[in-house]
Design a protein around this motif. Sequence first.
Motif, PDB file in Angstrom:
ATOM      1  N   ILE A 102       0.832  -1.202   0.000  1.00 53.06           N
ATOM      2  CA  ILE A 102       0.000   0.000   0.000  1.00 53.06           C
ATOM      3  C   ILE A 102       0.866   1.251   0.000  1.00 53.06           C
ATOM      4  CG2 ILE A 102      -1.625   1.333   1.417  1.00 53.06           C
ATOM      5  CD1 ILE A 102      -2.928  -1.363   2.131  1.00 53.06           C
ATOM      6  N   LEU A 103       1.914   1.246   0.823  1.00 60.36           N
ATOM      7  CA  LEU A 103       2.805   2.408   0.863  1.00 60.36           C
ATOM      8  C   LEU A 103       3.464   2.626  -0.493  1.00 60.36           C
ATOM      9  CD1 LEU A 103       4.589   2.285   4.332  1.00 60.36           C
ATOM     10  CD2 LEU A 103       2.946   3.960   3.501  1.00 60.36           C
ATOM     11  N   LEU A 104       3.845   1.524  -1.138  1.00 56.32           N
ATOM     12  CA  LEU A 104       4.503   1.624  -2.435  1.00 56.32           C
ATOM     13  C   LEU A 104       3.547   2.198  -3.473  1.00 56.32           C
ATOM     14  CD1 LEU A 104       7.281   0.733  -3.735  1.00 56.32           C
ATOM     15  CD2 LEU A 104       6.024  -1.231  -4.609  1.00 56.32           C
ATOM     16  N   ALA A 105       2.334   1.632  -3.538  1.00 60.30           N
ATOM     17  CA  ALA A 105       1.393   2.010  -4.603  1.00 60.30           C
ATOM     18  C   ALA A 105       0.835   3.411  -4.400  1.00 60.30           C
ATOM     19  CB  ALA A 105       0.259   0.998  -4.687  1.00 60.30           C
ATOM     20  N   SER A 106       0.605   3.804  -3.145  1.00 59.88           N
ATOM     21  CA  SER A 106      -0.109   5.058  -2.907  1.00 59.88           C
ATOM     22  C   SER A 106       0.782   6.209  -2.477  1.00 59.88           C
ATOM     23  CB  SER A 106      -1.179   4.866  -1.829  1.00 59.88           C
ATOM     24  OG  SER A 106      -1.940   3.750  -2.119  1.00 59.88           O
ATOM     25  N   VAL A 107       1.989   5.910  -2.023  1.00 53.42           N
ATOM     26  CA  VAL A 107       2.860   6.993  -1.571  1.00 53.42           C
ATOM     27  C   VAL A 107       4.128   7.055  -2.419  1.00 53.42           C
ATOM     28  CG1 VAL A 107       4.092   7.994   0.378  1.00 53.42           C
ATOM     29  CG2 VAL A 107       1.963   6.754   0.768  1.00 53.42           C
ATOM     30  N   ALA A 108       4.871   5.954  -2.458  1.00 56.49           N
ATOM     31  CA  ALA A 108       6.170   5.981  -3.133  1.00 56.49           C
ATOM     32  C   ALA A 108       6.019   6.231  -4.634  1.00 56.49           C
ATOM     33  CB  ALA A 108       6.919   4.674  -2.880  1.00 56.49           C
ATOM     34  N   ILE A 109       5.100   5.492  -5.300  1.00 54.70           N
ATOM     35  CA  ILE A 109       4.978   5.637  -6.751  1.00 54.70           C
ATOM     36  C   ILE A 109       4.457   7.025  -7.149  1.00 54.70           C
ATOM     37  CG2 ILE A 109       3.739   4.775  -8.791  1.00 54.70           C
ATOM     38  CD1 ILE A 109       4.223   1.960  -7.768  1.00 54.70           C
ATOM     39  N   PRO A 110       3.391   7.542  -6.483  1.00 51.89           N
ATOM     40  CA  PRO A 110       2.972   8.898  -6.859  1.00 51.89           C
ATOM     41  C   PRO A 110       4.073   9.938  -6.659  1.00 51.89           C
ATOM     42  CG  PRO A 110       1.249   7.837  -5.612  1.00 51.89           C
ATOM     43  CD  PRO A 110       2.421   6.922  -5.574  1.00 51.89           C
ATOM     44  N   LEU A 111       4.805   9.852  -5.533  1.00 47.89           N
ATOM     45  CA  LEU A 111       5.869  10.831  -5.295  1.00 47.89           C
ATOM     46  C   LEU A 111       6.963  10.697  -6.344  1.00 47.89           C
ATOM     47  CD1 LEU A 111       6.218  10.903  -1.398  1.00 47.89           C
ATOM     48  CD2 LEU A 111       5.283  12.668  -2.893  1.00 47.89           C
ATOM     49  N   ALA A 112       7.326   9.439  -6.680  1.00 51.02           N
ATOM     50  CA  ALA A 112       8.356   9.219  -7.690  1.00 51.02           C
ATOM     51  C   ALA A 112       7.900   9.783  -9.035  1.00 51.02           C
ATOM     52  CB  ALA A 112       8.651   7.730  -7.816  1.00 51.02           C
ATOM     53  N   LYS A 113       6.590   9.676  -9.303  1.00 48.58           N
ATOM     54  CA  LYS A 113       6.052  10.176 -10.555  1.00 48.58           C
ATOM     55  C   LYS A 113       6.185  11.700 -10.638  1.00 48.58           C
ATOM     56  CE  LYS A 113       1.820   9.134 -11.020  1.00 48.58           C
ATOM     57  NZ  LYS A 113       0.569   8.379 -10.921  1.00 48.58           N
ATOM     58  N   PHE A 114       5.854  12.381  -9.528  1.00 46.26           N
ATOM     59  CA  PHE A 114       6.027  13.840  -9.517  1.00 46.26           C
ATOM     60  C   PHE A 114       7.490  14.194  -9.775  1.00 46.26           C
ATOM     61  CE2 PHE A 114       2.049  13.861  -6.897  1.00 46.26           C
ATOM     62  CZ  PHE A 114       1.321  14.661  -7.741  1.00 46.26           C
ATOM     63  N   GLY A 115       8.383  13.477  -9.096  1.00 46.78           N
ATOM     64  CA  GLY A 115       9.811  13.738  -9.259  1.00 46.78           C
ATOM     65  C   GLY A 115      10.259  13.504 -10.687  1.00 46.78           C
ATOM     66  N   ALA A 116       9.803  12.399 -11.287  1.00 47.69           N
ATOM     67  CA  ALA A 116      10.252  12.024 -12.629  1.00 47.69           C
ATOM     68  C   ALA A 116       9.768  13.037 -13.665  1.00 47.69           C
ATOM     69  CB  ALA A 116       9.740  10.634 -12.978  1.00 47.69           C
ATOM     70  N   ILE A 117       8.503  13.464 -13.548  1.00 47.04           N
ATOM     71  CA  ILE A 117       7.980  14.416 -14.537  1.00 47.04           C
ATOM     72  C   ILE A 117       8.724  15.745 -14.413  1.00 47.04           C
ATOM     73  CG2 ILE A 117       5.936  15.716 -15.276  1.00 47.04           C
ATOM     74  CD1 ILE A 117       4.260  13.299 -14.334  1.00 47.04           C
ATOM     75  N   ALA A 118       8.965  16.181 -13.161  1.00 49.37           N
ATOM     76  CA  ALA A 118       9.695  17.433 -12.945  1.00 49.37           C
ATOM     77  C   ALA A 118      11.102  17.334 -13.525  1.00 49.37           C
ATOM     78  CB  ALA A 118       9.755  17.755 -11.454  1.00 49.37           C
ATOM     79  N   TYR A 119      11.741  16.175 -13.321  1.00 51.55           N
ATOM     80  CA  TYR A 119      13.097  15.983 -13.835  1.00 51.55           C
ATOM     81  C   TYR A 119      13.120  16.071 -15.358  1.00 51.55           C
ATOM     82  CZ  TYR A 119      17.150  13.304 -15.424  1.00 51.55           C
ATOM     83  OH  TYR A 119      18.264  12.890 -16.087  1.00 51.55           O
TER      84      TYR A 119
END
Lengths: 216, 217
Positions: A102-119
């Motif tokens: 749950i932490l991976l799907a709902s917290v880690a992946i969304p945050l990583a997605k924000f980071g990746a798009i910004a990068y």
Amino acid sequence: MIDSGIETTARQQGLVACTHCSRVWPTAATQCQRCGAKLTSRDARSLSRVWAWWMLGLICYIPANIYPMLETKLLFKVSGGTIVGGAVELFAHGAVAVALVILLASVAIPLAKFGAIAYLALSVQQGWQSNQHRRMQIYEVVEFVGRWSMIDVFVVAVLSSLVQLGSVVSISPGPASLTFALSVVCTMLAARSFDSRLIWDSIAKHDTNRDQVFKP
Amino acid sequence: MSIKDEQTAALADLIACPTCDALYQNVEPQFQQRAVCTRCHTVLSAPIKGSVARIVALAIAVVVFLIAAVFLPFLRIEANGFKNASSIFDAAFSFSAAHLVVLSIAVLILILFIPMARAALLIFALSPLLLQRPPFRGAYLAFRWSEDLRPWSMAEIFVLGVGVALVKIVDLARVEVGAAFWLFSILVVFNVFQDTLLCRSSVWRALDRARNGVRND
């Protein structure tokens, strides 16, 4: 063109490519004669759209973590569970694997997605010369993974339609389910607004600069 | 042939990678082979023999299954003598109780209407090709739209969501899965098949050939 391993691009040949059906047209064309899609050699406003959706997605993501996703009514006690709260509870009950998922799907992946798009957006805006293939892989992963974040919203929908057992126990969706869904949609739109051809233009520019420098 | 026509014909011999804009000669690969962009490794074309017929067949199956799934029971729960049955509509409209109607409608669109629309657009665009007829007016637009809808068609994500939800409540109550659940699961397999069969550039070529009266294999 030395490093890129291709002869030329449509843009360098004074052509504009249709990203829907791959046909090429003279640069002046504004609409693909085959499939009718709008043509832009490089979408100049692409990055502003990316940042707009990105900001909106991030704004929606904050309440999605503060407010409860689910409100459980057990007998007469109502308890709301946030995403992180639910995972912590699972940890406490010893269901470590489920909590991690749950932490991976709902917290880690969304945050990583924000980071990746910004990068990706920054790398194009700042003209960074980092590995194009790496950036391309990041772009593809973001595009592929983005939609799967909706799974949380569907879980809430199924749970709250199913668990309606009179006065014993009932589950209803909390306000975070809406903002979480909006956040997912916004990040999907941010990723889709990104014109991936911009990643590859940086090597073309780099190479022409080098040609000029080393010309006798 | 005017100069303009000649130019257009010459441009038809070129294709550009949609991801990185690299320009290539438009050479159609053999069946089961792939043309890959040498710069960004995007698959430009991967034709599969008989793919158009199979895409249409799967799209018809998707429409039939989706309609059936709406009317058949989806899930049933039983605990301490209390019972509740839920259909796909119930799942989507669970949000309406909490003034989250927008979300209910969005869920319904994502799991039912968009998969249905995609299948219908594909049938409209490609079925004349099976009868060796020219495509309908608007077939090109229909295929473009169906490809644009692809990321928003979330039936498979919904099925996984149901799986997660069942894991969460399996200790709490006895759950029976209904026919609609199995239909949806099979639908996901169909969608995966369709995505592997559907090569965008091959479909464009097939549409072009049908329009020009050339037989498609």
